[in-house]
Design a protein around this motif. Structure first.
Motif, short mmCIF file in Angstrom:
data_model
loop_
_atom_site.label_atom_id
_atom_site.label_comp_id
_atom_site.label_asym_id
_atom_site.label_seq_id
_atom_site.Cartn_x
_atom_site.Cartn_y
_atom_site.Cartn_z
N ASP A 54 0.83 -1.29 0.19
CA ASP A 54 0.06 0.00 0.13
C ASP A 54 0.81 1.39 -0.02
OD1 ASP A 54 -1.71 2.03 0.54
OD2 ASP A 54 -2.86 0.96 1.95
N TYR A 55 1.08 1.56 -1.28
CA TYR A 55 2.10 2.70 -1.23
C TYR A 55 1.64 4.09 -0.46
CZ TYR A 55 4.22 6.91 -3.59
OH TYR A 55 4.77 7.93 -3.91
N ASP A 56 0.46 4.54 -0.55
CA ASP A 56 0.02 5.57 0.12
C ASP A 56 0.09 5.35 1.74
OD1 ASP A 56 -0.58 7.21 -2.19
OD2 ASP A 56 -2.38 6.31 -2.40
N ALA A 57 -0.17 4.50 2.13
CA ALA A 57 -0.28 4.13 3.51
C ALA A 57 1.34 4.38 3.99
CB ALA A 57 -0.76 2.85 3.88
N LYS B 32 11.40 12.57 2.36
CA LYS B 32 10.26 11.83 1.92
C LYS B 32 9.91 11.84 0.49
CE LYS B 32 5.52 11.70 3.83
NZ LYS B 32 4.54 12.11 4.45
N GLU B 33 10.49 12.79 -0.36
CA GLU B 33 10.37 12.64 -1.81
C GLU B 33 11.17 11.56 -2.54
OE1 GLU B 33 10.88 15.46 -5.69
OE2 GLU B 33 10.10 16.25 -4.03
N GLU B 34 12.24 11.46 -2.11
CA GLU B 34 13.19 10.45 -2.50
C GLU B 34 12.80 9.00 -2.16
OE1 GLU B 34 17.28 11.16 -1.83
OE2 GLU B 34 17.39 12.82 -2.98
N LEU C 220 9.39 3.62 -2.58
CA LEU C 220 8.53 2.92 -2.46
C LEU C 220 7.56 2.66 -3.65
CD1 LEU C 220 7.72 4.74 1.07
CD2 LEU C 220 8.58 2.39 0.74
N ARG C 221 7.39 3.78 -4.51
CA ARG C 221 6.64 3.57 -5.75
C ARG C 221 7.20 2.26 -6.35
NH1 ARG C 221 2.69 6.55 -7.51
NH2 ARG C 221 3.88 8.39 -6.43
N ASP C 222 8.48 2.02 -6.57
CA ASP C 222 9.02 1.11 -7.39
C ASP C 222 8.89 -0.20 -6.71
OD1 ASP C 222 10.95 -0.30 -9.27
OD2 ASP C 222 12.28 -0.27 -7.67
N ALA D 226 5.86 -7.28 -8.84
CA ALA D 226 5.23 -8.47 -8.51
C ALA D 226 5.89 -9.21 -7.48
CB ALA D 226 4.85 -9.28 -9.87
N MET D 227 5.73 -9.09 -6.21
CA MET D 227 6.47 -10.04 -5.25
C MET D 227 5.43 -9.89 -3.98
SD MET D 227 9.22 -6.90 -4.35
CE MET D 227 10.20 -8.05 -3.23
#
Length: 121
Positions: free
Chosen positions: A22-25, A54-56, A61-63, A68-69
């Protein structure tokens, strides 16, 4: 059952966010000026990968969340202002990754994270 001692950070919610990618969380857990240091075979202890802010961290985290894991959080230790846990990951081809993570918390946010990773090869 672990005792919740990390003020302002809900460890079970963090576990769910990791295990569900959950990227946003996950991004919401970090302080704006957080630092994330990773050590693995490509980023040695004398030259770790360091992400600042937080940006870096959110780009990484987005990656990871987009891969698929599977992720499984285990062996957590929760203390005043610190959390440590292992994260067992597996790719569809059977490749496994084990990460040992320590977090430093301030005001309920992650301010410093260190991950030591070992990969199947």
């Amino acid at each position: 059952m672990t005792e919740q001692m990390a003020p302002g950070l809900d460890f079970e919610a963090m576990r769910r966010a990791i295990e569900e990618s959950d990227y946003d969380a996950l991004v919401a857990l970090y302080a704006d000026d957080a630092e994330l240091r990773t050590v693995n075979k490509n980023s040695t202890p004398s030259s770790p990968q360091v992400l600042r802010g937080k940006e870096e961290i959110s780009e990484m985290l987005r990656d990871v969340c987009g891969r698929a894991m599977t992720h499984h959080v285990e062996d957590e230790v929760i203390g005043e202002g610190r959390i440590a846990y292992n994260e067992a990951c597996e790719y569809p081809d059977g490749t496994r990754v084990l990460g040992a993570t320590t977090l430093e918390l301030q005001d309920g946010k992650i301010v410093r994270q260190t991950i030591v990773e070992a990969w199947d090869e």
